[in-house]
Design a protein around this motif. Sequence first.
Motif, PDB file in Angstrom:
ATOM      1  N   GLN A 150      43.634  25.009  48.260  1.00 18.49           N
ATOM      2  CA  GLN A 150      42.445  25.051  47.412  1.00 18.49           C
ATOM      3  C   GLN A 150      42.252  26.401  46.740  1.00 18.49           C
ATOM      4  O   GLN A 150      41.646  26.474  45.669  1.00 18.49           O
ATOM      5  CB  GLN A 150      41.198  24.713  48.239  1.00 18.49           C
ATOM      6  CG  GLN A 150      41.258  23.401  48.992  1.00 18.49           C
ATOM      7  CD  GLN A 150      41.313  22.177  48.086  1.00 18.49           C
ATOM      8  OE1 GLN A 150      41.177  22.291  46.869  1.00 18.49           O
ATOM      9  NE2 GLN A 150      41.513  21.005  48.661  1.00 18.49           N
ATOM     10  N   MET A 151      42.764  27.473  47.362  1.00 18.83           N
ATOM     11  CA  MET A 151      42.593  28.799  46.767  1.00 18.83           C
ATOM     12  C   MET A 151      43.658  29.739  47.309  1.00 18.83           C
ATOM     13  O   MET A 151      44.090  29.618  48.455  1.00 18.83           O
ATOM     14  CB  MET A 151      41.208  29.369  47.088  1.00 18.83           C
ATOM     15  CG  MET A 151      40.898  30.704  46.424  1.00 18.83           C
ATOM     16  SD  MET A 151      41.033  30.675  44.638  1.00 18.83           S
ATOM     17  CE  MET A 151      39.596  29.669  44.214  1.00 18.83           C
ATOM     18  N   MET A 152      44.067  30.673  46.455  1.00 15.34           N
ATOM     19  CA  MET A 152      44.930  31.769  46.859  1.00 15.34           C
ATOM     20  C   MET A 152      44.114  33.051  46.795  1.00 15.34           C
ATOM     21  O   MET A 152      43.429  33.303  45.804  1.00 15.34           O
ATOM     22  CB  MET A 152      46.152  31.882  45.951  1.00 15.34           C
ATOM     23  CG  MET A 152      47.135  32.969  46.383  1.00 15.34           C
ATOM     24  SD  MET A 152      48.483  33.209  45.166  1.00 15.34           S
ATOM     25  CE  MET A 152      49.158  31.555  45.083  1.00 15.34           C
ATOM     26  N   LEU A 153      44.163  33.844  47.849  1.00 15.93           N
ATOM     27  CA  LEU A 153      43.433  35.105  47.918  1.00 15.93           C
ATOM     28  C   LEU A 153      44.416  36.257  47.959  1.00 15.93           C
ATOM     29  O   LEU A 153      45.492  36.162  48.564  1.00 15.93           O
ATOM     30  CB  LEU A 153      42.542  35.181  49.157  1.00 15.93           C
ATOM     31  CG  LEU A 153      41.364  34.235  49.302  1.00 15.93           C
ATOM     32  CD1 LEU A 153      41.808  32.859  49.777  1.00 15.93           C
ATOM     33  CD2 LEU A 153      40.365  34.809  50.288  1.00 15.93           C
ATOM     34  N   ARG A 154      44.038  37.366  47.320  1.00 12.69           N
ATOM     35  CA  ARG A 154      44.755  38.631  47.455  1.00 12.69           C
ATOM     36  C   ARG A 154      43.815  39.597  48.159  1.00 12.69           C
ATOM     37  O   ARG A 154      42.666  39.784  47.737  1.00 12.69           O
ATOM     38  CB  ARG A 154      45.161  39.174  46.078  1.00 12.69           C
ATOM     39  CG  ARG A 154      45.945  40.492  46.143  1.00 12.69           C
ATOM     40  CD  ARG A 154      46.591  40.821  44.791  1.00 12.69           C
ATOM     41  NE  ARG A 154      45.596  41.099  43.774  1.00 12.69           N
ATOM     42  CZ  ARG A 154      45.176  42.324  43.430  1.00 12.69           C
ATOM     43  NH1 ARG A 154      45.688  43.396  44.029  1.00 12.69           N
ATOM     44  NH2 ARG A 154      44.266  42.482  42.491  1.00 12.69           N
ATOM     45  N   LEU A 155      44.284  40.155  49.252  1.00  9.19           N
ATOM     46  CA  LEU A 155      43.469  41.024  50.099  1.00  9.19           C
ATOM     47  C   LEU A 155      44.137  42.389  50.214  1.00  9.19           C
ATOM     48  O   LEU A 155      45.367  42.506  50.141  1.00  9.19           O
ATOM     49  CB  LEU A 155      43.333  40.432  51.504  1.00  9.19           C
ATOM     50  CG  LEU A 155      42.826  38.990  51.612  1.00  9.19           C
ATOM     51  CD1 LEU A 155      43.039  38.470  53.026  1.00  9.19           C
ATOM     52  CD2 LEU A 155      41.366  38.908  51.233  1.00  9.19           C
ATOM     53  N   GLY A 156      43.343  43.400  50.407  1.00 12.68           N
ATOM     54  CA  GLY A 156      43.928  44.711  50.622  1.00 12.68           C
ATOM     55  C   GLY A 156      42.889  45.802  50.604  1.00 12.68           C
ATOM     56  O   GLY A 156      41.674  45.550  50.531  1.00 12.68           O
ATOM     57  N   TYR A 157      43.367  47.021  50.671  1.00 16.68           N
ATOM     58  CA  TYR A 157      42.497  48.182  50.650  1.00 16.68           C
ATOM     59  C   TYR A 157      42.608  48.844  49.280  1.00 16.68           C
ATOM     60  O   TYR A 157      43.704  49.154  48.810  1.00 16.68           O
ATOM     61  CB  TYR A 157      42.886  49.151  51.762  1.00 16.68           C
ATOM     62  CG  TYR A 157      42.721  48.535  53.134  1.00 16.68           C
ATOM     63  CD1 TYR A 157      41.469  48.491  53.742  1.00 16.68           C
ATOM     64  CD2 TYR A 157      43.799  47.959  53.803  1.00 16.68           C
ATOM     65  CE1 TYR A 157      41.301  47.908  54.996  1.00 16.68           C
ATOM     66  CE2 TYR A 157      43.640  47.371  55.053  1.00 16.68           C
ATOM     67  CZ  TYR A 157      42.396  47.345  55.636  1.00 16.68           C
ATOM     68  OH  TYR A 157      42.226  46.754  56.869  1.00 16.68           O
ATOM     69  N   GLY A 158      41.458  49.006  48.633  1.00 15.88           N
ATOM     70  CA  GLY A 158      41.466  49.568  47.293  1.00 15.88           C
ATOM     71  C   GLY A 158      40.105  49.424  46.657  1.00 15.88           C
ATOM     72  O   GLY A 158      39.110  49.126  47.329  1.00 15.88           O
ATOM     73  N   PRO A 159      40.011  49.628  45.328  1.00 13.61           N
ATOM     74  CA  PRO A 159      38.728  49.521  44.624  1.00 13.61           C
ATOM     75  C   PRO A 159      38.102  48.150  44.825  1.00 13.61           C
ATOM     76  O   PRO A 159      38.800  47.130  44.796  1.00 13.61           O
ATOM     77  CB  PRO A 159      39.103  49.754  43.163  1.00 13.61           C
ATOM     78  CG  PRO A 159      40.413  50.476  43.207  1.00 13.61           C
ATOM     79  CD  PRO A 159      41.119  49.970  44.427  1.00 13.61           C
ATOM     80  N   LYS A 160      36.794  48.115  45.013  1.00  9.90           N
ATOM     81  CA  LYS A 160      36.105  46.855  45.300  1.00  9.90           C
ATOM     82  C   LYS A 160      35.764  46.062  44.040  1.00  9.90           C
ATOM     83  O   LYS A 160      35.353  44.915  44.107  1.00  9.90           O
ATOM     84  CB  LYS A 160      34.823  47.112  46.101  1.00  9.90           C
ATOM     85  CG  LYS A 160      35.079  47.806  47.429  1.00  9.90           C
ATOM     86  CD  LYS A 160      36.042  47.000  48.307  1.00  9.90           C
ATOM     87  CE  LYS A 160      36.174  47.604  49.694  1.00  9.90           C
ATOM     88  NZ  LYS A 160      36.865  48.904  49.704  1.00  9.90           N
ATOM     89  N   GLY A 161      35.917  46.672  42.866  1.00 11.86           N
ATOM     90  CA  GLY A 161      35.628  45.965  41.634  1.00 11.86           C
ATOM     91  C   GLY A 161      34.172  46.092  41.236  1.00 11.86           C
ATOM     92  O   GLY A 161      33.292  46.259  42.087  1.00 11.86           O
ATOM     93  N   PRO A 162      33.871  45.988  39.942  1.00 10.43           N
ATOM     94  CA  PRO A 162      32.490  46.139  39.479  1.00 10.43           C
ATOM     95  C   PRO A 162      31.683  44.859  39.665  1.00 10.43           C
ATOM     96  O   PRO A 162      32.238  43.755  39.750  1.00 10.43           O
ATOM     97  CB  PRO A 162      32.663  46.448  37.986  1.00 10.43           C
ATOM     98  CG  PRO A 162      33.920  45.723  37.615  1.00 10.43           C
ATOM     99  CD  PRO A 162      34.822  45.823  38.823  1.00 10.43           C
ATOM    100  N   LYS A 163      30.390  45.012  39.694  1.00 12.10           N
ATOM    101  CA  LYS A 163      29.490  43.872  39.760  1.00 12.10           C
ATOM    102  C   LYS A 163      29.450  43.180  38.406  1.00 12.10           C
ATOM    103  O   LYS A 163      29.412  43.835  37.366  1.00 12.10           O
ATOM    104  CB  LYS A 163      28.091  44.355  40.146  1.00 12.10           C
ATOM    105  CG  LYS A 163      27.054  43.254  40.267  1.00 12.10           C
ATOM    106  CD  LYS A 163      25.705  43.826  40.675  1.00 12.10           C
ATOM    107  CE  LYS A 163      24.661  42.738  40.811  1.00 12.10           C
ATOM    108  NZ  LYS A 163      23.337  43.283  41.224  1.00 12.10           N
ATOM    109  N   THR A 164      29.498  41.854  38.400  1.00 13.58           N
ATOM    110  CA  THR A 164      29.363  41.102  37.159  1.00 13.58           C
ATOM    111  C   THR A 164      28.020  40.374  37.147  1.00 13.58           C
ATOM    112  O   THR A 164      27.464  40.064  38.198  1.00 13.58           O
ATOM    113  CB  THR A 164      30.512  40.096  36.981  1.00 13.58           C
ATOM    114  OG1 THR A 164      30.605  39.270  38.140  1.00 13.58           O
ATOM    115  CG2 THR A 164      31.832  40.825  36.774  1.00 13.58           C
ATOM    116  N   ALA A 165      27.523  40.119  35.959  1.00 12.13           N
ATOM    117  CA  ALA A 165      26.168  39.609  35.797  1.00 12.13           C
ATOM    118  C   ALA A 165      26.021  38.181  36.313  1.00 12.13           C
ATOM    119  O   ALA A 165      26.991  37.424  36.395  1.00 12.13           O
ATOM    120  CB  ALA A 165      25.768  39.673  34.327  1.00 12.13           C
TER     121      ALA A 165
END
Length: 331
Positions: A304-319
């Motif tokens: 149902q879904m593929m995830l990529r996990l790791g240590y790094g930037p968390k990404g910006p918040k989207t509206a």
Amino acid sequence: MTAAPTMDDARVAELVRDAAAAPSMHNAQPWRFRYTRGDRTFRLYADFERRMPHADPDARALHLGCGAALFNLRVAVAHAGHHPDVALLPAPDDAALLATVRLTAPSAGDAALALLHPAIHRRHTSRYPFSETPVPERLKAALTHAAAQEGAALAFPESWHLRWIQELTEEAEARNLTDRGSEEDLAHWTRIGIAAADTATDGVPDYAFGPRKLGGRAPVRDFAGGRPTSDFGATPFENDPHLALLSTAEDHPADWLRAGQALERVLLLATQEDLATALSTQALEWPDLRWPLRDPASGTGHVQMMLRLGYGPKGPKTARRHVEDVLVIEE
């Protein structure tokens, strides 16, 4: 059993704001909520007008997004001191009514849900490179258990299976570059330019696209699609990305909703554990590529879904859309 107290409208709105922080394909936010004061019940509806006509013709991804919002609502309700009594697909004659959540007195298990609440608004999709630092085995086991609690399976492919998944994803990415339908979906759900990105309440703004991939085998979608955008440059991504596959035994709308809840439970736990997360749907958008992703040992299960996990930037918040646009409160 003591009945749950009546909840005021402002608190209802806060719960829906938490629910709507869930991820969805291209941040389409394909959900609507109705709260009835009399029976203290939320009703979650699918907004089929927000389905991707080319990438998600069966509305599978739409159900996953709504399932993730449902899980957030359960967490928020538990955090507010109530028990979320959930019924999936309660009206067979109404395909848009995906679930009801009735507020009752607290019960066992609610505390564990409530502990995930701080992660709801910290969780963001990251489209940046992650380090190749291994994810600890004890954390993999905890994430696997989190998925199992919601009726799904989480697997971390290795060796030849991981390489096979990477090849399928690369094939999907190559197809999407020349597929008119994929191009139309992206054009509809991406927000490019300061005016569009800063005022958007849905879709993926260009400030969240991340850098262009310059080498590496991490599954990363090119949201720009060749269009001029804010330039984050190009950078290498992981050669050995940490990927996980979320699967269910069957492949029907109820399974998609369970998978969405499992997905969000995994993502919130990963966020609490300081993991950055990203979702990859490219190979899942092509039926002939999705099927070979299944468990190679048993040949069963539906990814149902593929995830990529790791240590790094968390990404910006989207509206997110305004609560009043997705919530109706009635007697």
